[in-house]
Design a protein around this motif. Structure first.
Motif, mmCIF file in Angstrom:
data_model
loop_
_atom_site.group_PDB
_atom_site.id
_atom_site.type_symbol
_atom_site.label_atom_id
_atom_site.label_comp_id
_atom_site.label_asym_id
_atom_site.label_seq_id
_atom_site.Cartn_x
_atom_site.Cartn_y
_atom_site.Cartn_z
ATOM 1 N N LYS A 77 -37.052 63.156 -62.327
ATOM 2 C CA LYS A 77 -38.041 63.905 -63.120
ATOM 3 C C LYS A 77 -38.561 65.134 -62.375
ATOM 4 N N TYR A 82 -38.446 59.062 -60.292
ATOM 5 C CA TYR A 82 -39.353 60.207 -60.142
ATOM 6 C C TYR A 82 -38.644 61.405 -59.516
ATOM 7 N N LEU A 111 -47.601 58.920 -57.682
ATOM 8 C CA LEU A 111 -46.590 59.122 -58.728
ATOM 9 C C LEU A 111 -47.036 58.491 -60.047
#
Ligand SMILES: Nc1ncnc2c1ncn2[C@@H]1O[C@H](COP(=O)(O)OP(=O)(O)OP(=O)(O)O)[C@@H](O)[C@H]1O
Ligand SMILES: [Mg+2]
Length: 228
Positions: free
Chosen positions: A83, A80, A48
């Motif tokens: 996102k 994350y 990530l």
């Protein structure tokens, strides 16, 4: 020379000619509480940080608990998830064809890294070892085709000499990392061993490690060096 994927554990990478092979499937095995889930999370966190989409398939633990496990090391997976770079899901292998769900998810976010935790659950509903071997082989092929590098976990039942729950997983995968917990003393009570790694001149020793606030930290010297 195969392309290498850094694991998130720099010392482990140095024992693996730079990391695990791209698009390979590696088994992380060990008894309960040896750090399998944490090692897998560390591997995904590394990805990530590099902007690689990652998928975590849990077959046992609740995704919220896994995210809480990660948070204690400062790995904020939710950020994350928002996102769209990270997906974590729970599937009951008794109810779902895990292989097809997985391939869909990998393709959907174009995942570069995948964790399946734990493989033992996947095997429990299969009728025999031959089926486990066949299904794992199928899963490995599907994931390779999707160009994803994968860690799968399996448990070693206490007192057992096998490397995995069903005794077949280790033969199918490209590599096997074994975690141990001795439960005595403070320092060298946890250790890691690379039991197999195809196409790699890997470290052959048993390497003590610590759980720190940053996750798993392998110590500089292997047991062989310490005992010298
Ligand atoms: N913040 C922390 N600091 C130090 N050690 C920790 C910390 N969090 C967890 N641990 C250790 O890690 C262990 C859990 O690790 P992990 O969940 O990765 O194990 P596992 O091999 O996946 O176990 P399971 O059999 O439950 O799947 C705990 O039992 C504890 O010993
Ligand atoms: Mg676990």
């Amino acid at each position: 020379m195969p392309l290498r994927v850094p694991t998130g554990l720099p010392k482990l990478d140095s024992l693996l000619e730079g990391g695990i092979m791209k698009n390979s499937m590696i088994l992380v095995t060990g008894g309960t509480g040896t750090g399998k889930t944490i090692l897998c999370l560390q591997f995904l966190w590394e990805g990530l940080q590099k902007g690689e989409p990652c998928v975590y398939l849990s077959l046992e633990e609740d995704p919220d608990d896994i995210k809480a496990d990660a948070r204690q090391f400062g790995w904020d997976l939710e950020k994350y998830e928002e996102k769209g770079l990270f997906r974590i899901m729970f599937h009951d292998p008794f109810e779902t064809d895990v292989s097809s769900v997985l391939v869909n998810q990998i393709e959907y976010i174009k995942a570069k890294r995948l964790v399946v935790d734990s493989m033992s659950m996947l095997g429990l509903y299969m009728k025999d070892q031959a089926t486990v071997r066949k299904q794992l082989g199928k899963l490995m092929k599907a994931v390779k085709n999707a160009e994803c590098t994968t860690l799968v976990t399996s448990e070693i039942v206490e007192e057992s000499k096998a490397l995995s729950r069903f005794g077949v997983e280790e033969f199918v995968v490209d590599g096997v990392i074994v975690l141990n917990y001795l439960g005595i003393g403070q320092e060298a009570n946890r250790s890691l061993q690379i039991r197999k790694m195809r196409r790699t001149n890997h470290g052959k020793d048993i390497y003590p490690f610590k759980m720190t606030s940053k996750g798993i930290e392998i110590m500089k010297e292997g047991m062989g060096d310490i005992l010298k």
